[in-house]
Design an enzyme around this catalytic site. Structure first.
Site, PDB file in Angstrom:
ATOM      1  N   GLY A 114       0.811  -1.215   0.000  1.00 23.77           N
ATOM      2  CA  GLY A 114       0.000   0.000   0.000  1.00 23.77           C
ATOM      3  C   GLY A 114       0.843   1.263   0.000  1.00 23.77           C
ATOM      4  N   CYS A 115       1.908   1.273   0.782  1.00 28.78           N
ATOM      5  CA  CYS A 115       2.769   2.458   0.866  1.00 28.78           C
ATOM      6  C   CYS A 115       3.527   2.673  -0.444  1.00 28.78           C
ATOM      7  CB  CYS A 115       3.731   2.322   2.040  1.00 28.78           C
ATOM      8  SG  CYS A 115       2.863   2.282   3.631  1.00 28.78           S
ATOM      9  N   THR A 116       3.923   1.587  -1.073  1.00 26.76           N
ATOM     10  CA  THR A 116       4.606   1.693  -2.366  1.00 26.76           C
ATOM     11  C   THR A 116       3.649   2.232  -3.421  1.00 26.76           C
ATOM     12  OG1 THR A 116       6.137  -0.089  -1.806  1.00 26.76           O
ATOM     13  CG2 THR A 116       5.826   0.393  -4.155  1.00 26.76           C
TER      14      THR A 116
ATOM     15  N   ALA B 285       3.167   6.001  -2.773  1.00 29.69           N
ATOM     16  CA  ALA B 285       4.348   6.783  -3.140  1.00 29.69           C
ATOM     17  C   ALA B 285       4.505   6.859  -4.655  1.00 29.69           C
ATOM     18  CB  ALA B 285       5.601   6.192  -2.495  1.00 29.69           C
TER      19      ALA B 285
END
Length: 152
Positions: A43-45, A48
């Site tokens: 999710g964070c990738t 970003a």
């Protein structure tokens, strides 16, 4: 946690590339200050990379982007290099920024309760006032949400 209409809490911290940034660096600018749990997670990738892919569009609207997590600078370095991120990531290992913005606390996932960083984005206007808070960003459409939040 600060709310819409409040003055944005001050922040500072080390970032990838050996630099250090602070709230002062963004005075008079529109800022999307986004908090995320962990570098190199799905999710964070995705979040970003969405911001990276739309970075120029946000810049055309005068919007700066800064990410914050409690990962160390070394993890931010590899994450930023791996995905060619054009914006700084604050390594808030002591959680001062996370706590100032109320983004660190109890989370629940799959029936498990634990402490961690809540994914949130604070949109701060040129006067240092919180214009909008995105409480549950859609990681694949986050830049669109930021743009819409500043136009609201």
């Amino acid at each position: 946690m600060p709310e819409v209409g409040d003055a944005a809490p001050s922040f500072e911290g080390p970032v990838q590339g050996g630099g250090h940034i602070s709230y002062e660096d963004y005075k008079g600018k529109r800022l999307a200050l986004y908090f995320y749990p962990r570098d190199n997670t799905p999710g964070c990738t995705k979040q970003a990379c969405n911001l990276r892919d739309n970075f120029e569009m946000l810049a055309k609207h005068g919007i700066e982007v800064v990410g914050v997590s409690d990962d160390p600078v070394s993890k931010h370095e590899s994450f930023s290099d791996k995905f060619d991120l054009p914006f700084p990531l604050i390594a808030d290992t002591d959680r001062k920024v996370l706590n100032a913005y109320g983004t660190y606390g109890e989370k629940k996932n799959y029936g498990r309760t634990y402490m961690g960083t809540k994914r949130m984005t604070f949109l701060i206007d040129e006067n240092g006032v919180i214009k909008h808070i995105i409480r549950r960003p859609k990681v694949g459409r986050h830049a669109e949400e930021i743009l819409k939040g500043f136009e609201a």
